[in-house]
Design a protein around this motif. Structure first.
Motif, mmCIF file in Angstrom:
data_model
loop_
_atom_site.group_PDB
_atom_site.id
_atom_site.type_symbol
_atom_site.label_atom_id
_atom_site.label_comp_id
_atom_site.label_asym_id
_atom_site.label_seq_id
_atom_site.Cartn_x
_atom_site.Cartn_y
_atom_site.Cartn_z
ATOM 1 N N GLN A 258 0.827 -1.216 0.000
ATOM 2 C CA GLN A 258 0.000 0.000 0.000
ATOM 3 C C GLN A 258 0.857 1.259 0.000
ATOM 4 O OE1 GLN A 258 -2.874 -1.744 -0.900
ATOM 5 N NE2 GLN A 258 -3.748 0.097 0.026
ATOM 6 N N SER A 259 1.912 1.257 0.805
ATOM 7 C CA SER A 259 2.756 2.451 0.907
ATOM 8 C C SER A 259 3.786 2.525 -0.211
ATOM 9 C CB SER A 259 3.460 2.476 2.267
ATOM 10 O OG SER A 259 4.200 1.282 2.483
ATOM 11 N N GLN A 260 4.437 1.433 -0.506
ATOM 12 C CA GLN A 260 5.520 1.458 -1.497
ATOM 13 C C GLN A 260 5.013 1.591 -2.930
ATOM 14 O OE1 GLN A 260 8.745 1.718 -0.644
ATOM 15 N NE2 GLN A 260 7.996 1.772 1.472
ATOM 16 N N LEU A 261 3.786 1.157 -3.172
ATOM 17 C CA LEU A 261 3.212 1.265 -4.518
ATOM 18 C C LEU A 261 2.265 2.459 -4.646
ATOM 19 C CD1 LEU A 261 2.499 -2.508 -5.298
ATOM 20 C CD2 LEU A 261 4.489 -1.119 -5.934
ATOM 21 N N ASP A 262 2.317 3.347 -3.669
ATOM 22 C CA ASP A 262 1.590 4.619 -3.699
ATOM 23 C C ASP A 262 0.072 4.488 -3.653
ATOM 24 O OD1 ASP A 262 3.917 6.096 -3.721
ATOM 25 O OD2 ASP A 262 4.016 6.213 -5.910
ATOM 26 N N PHE A 263 -0.424 3.383 -3.138
ATOM 27 C CA PHE A 263 -1.870 3.284 -2.950
ATOM 28 C C PHE A 263 -2.315 4.087 -1.725
ATOM 29 C CE2 PHE A 263 -1.161 -0.701 -5.374
ATOM 30 C CZ PHE A 263 -2.062 -0.477 -6.406
#
Length: 386
Positions: A258-263
């Motif tokens: 969620q955080s690393q893929l900008d969701f």
């Protein structure tokens, strides 16, 4: 009167004051800031830019500010309390007249390259002003509503102006901190219950008649995020996914999808705690919350131990402010409260909140340093707590 500190036996030398600072509180706040730096470093994909490096520099600067505030004679803060309140209040009025509009809100003043958000500083200014008021008040009348009319006006006026900006989250915090100090001063609980009922009625009226459309959407989305999962419900939906995927121990540092893929939106500010829960799980979340609880415990301890009402109320007010910050942010990212855009102090990236709250904790430390000070000349009374 003069503001020269007492110099008996060198007790009030600069280094003597430093020895009386509550260093346990400084350590706890440093630990929270370290965790914040680690999270911001990971949020940028393993880079000091653009957040982690600035975060460290700001923490160092505001920590020095806190120590300076802690060592200034408490009588100076007493005499600056009302001027600070009225100065910030004038800035709030100026925001309404000349403020900069950004993202649909009018919250900032721009003077050349300087951009100020006066509502952030009102939180501390109000605590200072109320602490001075109750230092001077007649203690045998505190149960009556008449004794609290001026404090109630002092908290209601800025809260109303901040609501008009609109900045509902900050208005709630200003009103909440002020109301807490009024209750601690001894207002009868019958008045508190009546006020609570009135607040509920006013909140319903505000929702139907006064709130901006985006504020209504935040509340409706809080009640049912699925009504607009790609719009106003996106933040809460993605935050819940991040928290759920973290489980007990988390998915690992910099491994959160969620955080690393900008969701996850605003992962470096308002939703940094959701990123922590995804990567370090419930265990990591409880560790950080325990640090905040430790900071609050130090604040309560300092408030109880201070022998003059001014310092007692300074420590209690700032501690309550931290509690509200943590409560709103944690509730927001878990879907227990509407999204109101309040960061998690010392963990999130941002300068204004860190500056104002660290200044506030400088006042808490000041109450510790000057806990035995007799507030005499220039005051109505020396006011020591029995």
């Amino acid at each position: 009167m003069t503001f020269l500190p007492d110099m008996e036996s060198g007790r009030d030398s600069f280094f003597g004051k430093l020895r009386r600072i509550e260093w346990g509180l400084v350590f706890v706040m440093a630990m929270i800031s370290v965790v914040g730096t680690i999270l911001l470093f990971g949020a940028a994909g393993g880079s000091w830019e653009p957040w982690a490096g600035d975060h460290i520099i700001r923490v160092c600067i505001v920590t020095c500010l806190m120590l300076v505030v802690a060592t200034v004679d408490v009588r100076i803060w007493y005499h600056l309390a009302y001027p600070a309140y009225f100065g910030v209040f004038i800035l709030l009025v100026a925001v309404e007249l000349f403020g900069k509009v950004a993202l649909g809100a009018q919250r900032w003043l721009e003077v050349g390259p300087i951009r100020l958000q006066p509502s952030e500083f009102m939180k501390i200014a109000l605590i200072l002003a109320l602490a001075r008021y109750y230092q001077d008040a007649e203690s045998d009348r505190m149960w009556t509503i008449r004794a609290h009319v001026i404090p109630l006006v002092m908290l209601a006026a800025p809260a109303a102006l901040i609501t008009l900006q609109p900045d509902l989250g900050t208005a709630i915090m200003v009103a909440g901190v002020g109301a807490t100090m009024v209750i601690l001063a001894g207002l009868s609980w019958w008045y508190v219950i009546a006020a609570g009922t009135s607040v509920v009625a006013f909140a319903l009226a505000a929702f139907f008649f006064f709130m901006a459309e985006f504020q209504k959407n935040r509340i409706l989305t809080f009640l049912d995020p699925s009504r607009d999962p790609l719009g106003s419900g996106y933040h809460i939906t993605q935050s819940k996914i991040a928290i759920g995927s973290g489980g007990i121990f988390g998915v690992g540092y910099m491994q959160g999808t969620q955080s690393q893929l900008d969701f996850l939106p605003e992962r470096h500010t308002d939703f940094v705690f959701a990123m922590l829960l995804e990567e370090f799980g419930m265990v990591g979340g409880l560790f950080v919350l325990s640090l905040y609880l430790a900071a609050m415990a130090f604040g309560i301890y300092i408030s109880i131990g201070c022998r003059h009402i001014f310092g007692k109320f300074l420590a209690a007010g700032v501690t309550m402010l931290l509690f509200i910050y943590v409560g709103i942010n944690a509730g927001m990212i878990m879907g227990l409260m509407p999204v109101v855009g309040e960061p998690l102090p010392f963990l999130s990236y941002g300068g204004s909140v860190m500056l104002s709250l660290m200044f506030g904790f400088g006042l808490v430390q000041n109450a510790k340093v000057y806990r035995d000070k007799t507030l005499g000349s220039g005051f109505k009374s020396s006011k020591r707590v029995r």
